[in-house]
Structures are given as C-alpha cells and as structure tokens.
Design a protein around this motif. Structure first.
Motif, PDB file in Angstrom:
ATOM      1  N   LEU A 538       0.827  -1.334   0.209  1.00 36.14           N
ATOM      2  CA  LEU A 538       0.219   0.006   0.570  1.00 36.14           C
ATOM      3  C   LEU A 538       0.703   1.275   0.133  1.00 36.14           C
ATOM      4  O   LEU A 538       0.104   2.330  -1.023  1.00 36.14           O
ATOM      5  CB  LEU A 538      -1.115  -0.066   1.195  1.00 36.14           C
ATOM      6  CG  LEU A 538      -2.037  -0.898   1.332  1.00 36.14           C
ATOM      7  CD1 LEU A 538      -2.880  -1.094   2.200  1.00 36.14           C
ATOM      8  CD2 LEU A 538      -3.045  -1.380   0.040  1.00 36.14           C
ATOM      9  N   GLY A 539       1.295   1.268   1.042  1.00 39.41           N
ATOM     10  CA  GLY A 539       3.116   2.928   0.912  1.00 39.41           C
ATOM     11  C   GLY A 539       2.647   3.570   1.909  1.00 39.41           C
ATOM     12  O   GLY A 539       1.692   2.810   2.390  1.00 39.41           O
ATOM     13  N   ALA A 540       3.674   4.225   2.954  1.00 41.45           N
ATOM     14  CA  ALA A 540       3.001   4.579   3.959  1.00 41.45           C
ATOM     15  C   ALA A 540       2.389   6.003   3.477  1.00 41.45           C
ATOM     16  O   ALA A 540       1.919   5.749   4.664  1.00 41.45           O
ATOM     17  CB  ALA A 540       5.035   5.517   4.057  1.00 41.45           C
ATOM     18  N   GLU A 541       2.314   6.554   2.117  1.00 45.22           N
ATOM     19  CA  GLU A 541       1.402   7.387   2.257  1.00 45.22           C
ATOM     20  C   GLU A 541       0.561   6.845   2.232  1.00 45.22           C
ATOM     21  O   GLU A 541      -0.847   7.870   3.504  1.00 45.22           O
ATOM     22  CB  GLU A 541       1.695   8.439   1.684  1.00 45.22           C
ATOM     23  CG  GLU A 541       0.688   9.305   0.889  1.00 45.22           C
ATOM     24  CD  GLU A 541       0.695  10.697   2.099  1.00 45.22           C
ATOM     25  OE1 GLU A 541      -0.836  10.695   2.309  1.00 45.22           O
ATOM     26  OE2 GLU A 541       2.080  10.686   2.858  1.00 45.22           O
ATOM     27  N   ARG A 542      -0.280   5.822   1.738  1.00 50.38           N
ATOM     28  CA  ARG A 542      -1.790   5.768   1.731  1.00 50.38           C
ATOM     29  C   ARG A 542      -1.774   5.034   3.383  1.00 50.38           C
ATOM     30  O   ARG A 542      -3.216   4.627   4.047  1.00 50.38           O
ATOM     31  CB  ARG A 542      -1.812   4.358   0.741  1.00 50.38           C
ATOM     32  CG  ARG A 542      -3.135   3.970   0.656  1.00 50.38           C
ATOM     33  CD  ARG A 542      -3.547   3.346  -0.714  1.00 50.38           C
ATOM     34  NE  ARG A 542      -5.093   2.621  -0.452  1.00 50.38           N
ATOM     35  CZ  ARG A 542      -5.535   1.681  -2.091  1.00 50.38           C
ATOM     36  NH1 ARG A 542      -4.933   1.581  -2.715  1.00 50.38           N
ATOM     37  NH2 ARG A 542      -6.638   1.300  -1.959  1.00 50.38           N
TER      38      ARG A 542
END
Length: 549
Positions: A538-542
């Motif tokens: 998902l990635g850190a920002e999401r």
C-alpha cells in the motif's frame, strides 16, 4: 542405518522403462505408445495417458536408448453425440469420423483438430515430444490393408477370442446360436460411401473377391466396397488396438484402469494380437484424476479442466510433478483452490532439498523428472518468490505486473526485471484473478473508517501513532524487514520494551489485538495478507491516510 549416498533411487518410471526394454529386446529401439480420441476436450484425466508414456520414454532417452513416443489420434472414431453448447444440427454428423465433422466454432479444419490443437500447445509447454499419427490418414491411405485382410480371413479365430471374454448372457447365447459366417460381428466396418456414417448393416462378404456389401440405415443407400482396393472403413476397436500394437511394434502402452479388467480391451487384445503375429506390449493401468476448486474453469466445454487450463496457474514443471510423483494406479485430485498455494510451497521446499546431492531419494527423483527432460529444462523463475507472496501482492495491488514487481522488490526479493519472476508471476496473477472467491479477496478501503477511528481507546490510539511515526522515519520506499520489525514491535514499544526483545505473553496478546485492528482499518476484515506485505504494497502515505482520524 544411513542410506548409501551412491544408491540410485528407483520409481515406477524406472520399472516401466525396464519392462519396455525387456519387451523390445536389449539393444533394440523401443516404441512407447499413447492414444486418445479427440472427441472433446482432452482433460486432466486424459493427460495421464500422455504423461505416463512421456516419462517412460524420457527415462529411456536419458539412458541413451533409441526410443520414440508414438501417439495415435483416434480421429477416425465416430462422432457419437452433440454436447451442450453445440448447435443441434450437428446431430446430422453423428456416425461420421471425428475428422470429417466440421468445427462448429470455425477455428479449425475439423472437430478433431479443434481438440488436438490446444493439447499440442500444452504438451509443448510441458516439454513433451511425440510422433503423432492420425488414424484417419493411416486408414484412408491403405496403410493397414494387409492387416485388415488378415483380420477378415481369420475372423472366425477373432470371434473365438472375443466370445471367450463376453460376460453378458445374451451375448453368449447369441454366439452359440449364430453361424460363424454371420456378419453381425464382422471385424471390419465401412463408413457409408453415400453419407459418410457408420450406420451400416453388412449384407455379404466374398472371400474370393474381398467385396463387402452393405446397406446404410441412415441414408438408405446400398454399396459394395472392395476391402483389398478401397479404404472406406476401419477395424472394430478390440481388433484395431492389438493390430496397431503389432504394426507399430509397441513395447509399452498404458491405459485406464478399466482397460485392465476382465473382458476389457487390453485383456482381450493380449490374445487378439497373437493373430497378427505379435505379443502385447508391457502395460500399466492408471487411476482416475479428479478436479476441485475449478468452478470458474470456463474455457472447456462442460467446465472440464484441460492441461491448458491448469497451465494458466501452474508452472509446467509442477503440473508434470503432480503426475510423476505418484504410481499410475494411485488416484488423485488436482485442486485449483487454496491448495495451489500449499502446492507451490511443497514444490519450493523440494527444490531446496534437490540442491543437496546427499538428499537424493525417490521424492527428489520425481522432482528431477518434472523439472527437466533428457533434452531441456522446464521454465522456472530466475528469482523464486513464494507463490503466496506473489498472489498476496497481486491481490492487494490489483495492478500491473510492473507494479507487483516493484512491491516484490521491497518485500525481500530484489530483481532486475519482471522477466526474472516469470513464469510464476503470471500464474499468481491469473490464479488470484480467476480462482480466489470474491468474498476471500482483499479489498483495500478507499477512505478511512471514521466511525472506528473515532471510537479508538487510548491503547489503540497509541499503537497507531507509533506505527505511523515509525513509517515516517523510513527513507524512500518501505523495506519488508524494517516494516516487519516495526509492526511486531509496536506493542512492545507501547509496554516499554525494546523492539528486539522477546515478546512477553502480554505483548503477544496485544499483537493479536493490534493486528486485527490494522486489518479492520486497512481492508475491512479480521484477517488478510501478511501485514508487512500489505503495508509495503500500500505504501506509507496510503497507510498513514487510512490510519489517521
């Protein structure tokens, strides 16, 4: 007692190959034969016919024996019925050779070729090489004329053999009541010259001229065919099969378990083949192959899975392995559901074992037969990523192969290009798309769960702050190992422990609650893919957006 490291393991393939050599004679060429009627999809049960012969022929090839895998397409068999999905007017072709029936889908030259073609492609992908023979071509070219005439001349002897194996009372009584020259059990049957069907009643046969007269029940026409000069029919099955054993010099041929029962084709053929001056080949009976988890397998008529279907989700070597690791008589199911993940895990574990020469046993021998042929190595990924990891990432991202490749690099499997993950990546993507039920798919939330975030207690809020802050400390893309340490470490940090410390019972209990909370907030479920993999995908920002009130 320790096993002798120099001992060579043996399996059913070894034994069958030995028998084939004994039948042929030491130092002589060996013919291993298979046969199939292209009357419909060549499904995974039929595939056992091809692979059983392939493995035996391949073993002989590895030994340096002159061997051929001869495959007979029984495309001169009659078209028996119109299956579902085919226009009703195809009933007009019932009784004609499969090679003479048009392809209703108009993609091949005939009904027979429609089903041969995809099987050929699948076998090529699995490294199976064979010499193909069309029985239509053989019969129509007059190749078997001498054998046909012999069977007709010796028809009384043929009938004596066949009647010996008949078990139905009615058949026995008929055999006793009928005169020897009665044509109802004539060993040869023509296709009608007028309509092309085999719906004929034989009227007379002249031994001197070899003229065979008949009347067609379908079109009503009457004709006479000369067996010695015209090629308009074929031998009946229980004579045809042993005739071909003799003609081709077959040394090994398997068959379904039903062929080895009293009165079956092989049992009868062992006696009929003597009329042609030969002996029956060595034989192994193979058991049933079932299917599970294939509700969406829609490419085959009637939903019957084929080799091409299986190869959409299984690496060629793994599909081969399913057949070679068991003795032919053993029945088994091929499961296209969750069992696929466990199957890949088992294959990968065996692959690691096979790398150690000291551990070579029968299981490793099966792996060797599946992973390569005498001439080629089956395709395998350069970078072997667990199938469960690939499918989890494919599930979470629902993205392109390039996107999945990027995530895979960050979960512990660096690679230079997508091609280094193939063919497994494509199989995992297909399996996730086609065989994971909708209710089991991972659906990432589009927006934060405001109600649940508003109801967080102090401990839950503290856990989420530690996770979000920890993710913010990472530079660039997330790393699988670092995220794993952080996810498992949050409950430790919340209780004042260092992340590297062994978790206490209280911490272990906290971890279970924390993990469930994360699944609820990220994918609206109580469980899902491994959390570190999910977070990296998902990635850190999401993740931060979904976990922040």
């Amino acid at each position: 007692m320790a096993r002798n490291a120099s001992q060579v393991p043996t399996d059913w393939v070894t034994r069958a190959a030995d028998e084939a050599v004994r039948h042929a004679g030491e130092g002589k060429p060996v013919t291993c034969a298979s046969g199939a009627s292209p009357s419909g999809p060549v499904h995974l049960g039929n595939l056992r016919e091809f692979l059983t012969v392939h493995f035996v022929a391949d073993e002989l090839r590895r030994r340096g024996v002159d061997v051929r895998h001869l495959h007979s397409w029984d495309d001169y068999d009659r078209f028996r019925k119109v299956p579902a999905g085919v226009p009703a007017e195809w009933a007009d072709h019932i009784g004609r050779p499969l090679s003479a029936v048009p392809d209703p889908w108009e993609c091949h030259t005939s009904w027979a070729e429609h089903y041969k073609a995809p099987l050929r492609e699948a076998l090529a992908e699995m490294g199976v090489e064979m010499v193909e023979v069309s029985q239509t071509e053989k019969y129509r070219a007059g190749t078997y004329r001498d054998q046909i005439l012999l069977a007709i001349r010796e028809r009384a002897q043929v009938e004596t053999v066949l009647s010996r194996y008949r078990t139905k009372k009615g058949d026995d009584e008929a055999a006793e009541a009928e005169p020897a020259e009665d044509l109802s059990r004539f060993p040869y049957k023509p296709y009608c010259r007028g309509c092309g069907r085999d719906t004929v009643t034989l009227l007379s046969y002249d031994d001197a001229t070899t003229d065979l007269a008949y009347r067609c029940q379908a079109c009503g026409e009457s004709h006479t065919t000369n067996v010695a000069t015209q090629d308009e029919g074929k031998l009946v099955w229980k004579v045809d099969w042993p005739m071909r054993w003799a003609f081709e010099g077959v040394d090994f041929e398997p068959g379904g378990a039903d062929h080895a029962t009293p009165g079956s084709s092989y049992t009868v053929g062992k006696d009929v083949v003597k009329i042609f001056g030969a002996t029956a080949p060595s034989f192994v009976a193979y058991g049933f192959v079932g299917f599970a988890g294939m509700q969406k397998m829609s490419s085959s008529a009637g939903g019957v899975p084929t080799a091409a279907d299986a190869l959409r989700i299984l690496e060629p070597a793994i599909l081969r392995w399913l057949y070679v690791r068991r003795a032919p008589k053993q029945t088994f199911d091929i499961d296209f559901g969750p069992e696929v993940v466990r199957l890949y895990d088992e294959w990968d574990a065996l692959t690691k074992k096979a790398a150690d020469p000291a551990k070579r046993d029968v299981a490793v021998l099966a792996w060797e037969r599946a992973a390569a042929t005498a001439d080629t190595t089956l395709p395998t990924p350069t970078v072997r990523v667990p199938f469960r990891t690939l499918s989890s990432v494919a599930d979470v991202t629902a993205g392109s192969a390039d996107l999945i490749s990027q995530v895979i690099s960050h979960v512990g499997f660096p690679h230079a290009s997508v091609s280094e993950l193939e063919p497994r990546l494509a199989k995992a993507m297909q399996w996730t798309h086609e065989f994971v039920p909708a209710e089991e798919r991972t659906t990432v939330r589009e927006a934060p769960d405001a109600d649940r975030l508003a109801a967080l207690d102090e401990q839950e809020s503290g856990w989420l702050r530690l996770l979000v802050d920890g993710l913010a400390d990472f530079d660039g893309d997330l790393d699988q190992d670092e995220v794993t340490t952080l996810v498992y470490g949050v409950p430790k940090l919340a209780r004042g422990f260092a992340v590297e410390e062994k978790p206490s019972d209280e911490v272990k209990a906290d971890q279970k609650v924390f993990f469930k909370l994360l699944y609820n907030l990220l994918v609206d479920a109580d469980r899902g893919p491994r959390l570190p993999t999910l977070i990296v995908a998902l990635g850190a920002e999401r993740v931060r957006r979904l976990l922040t009130p």
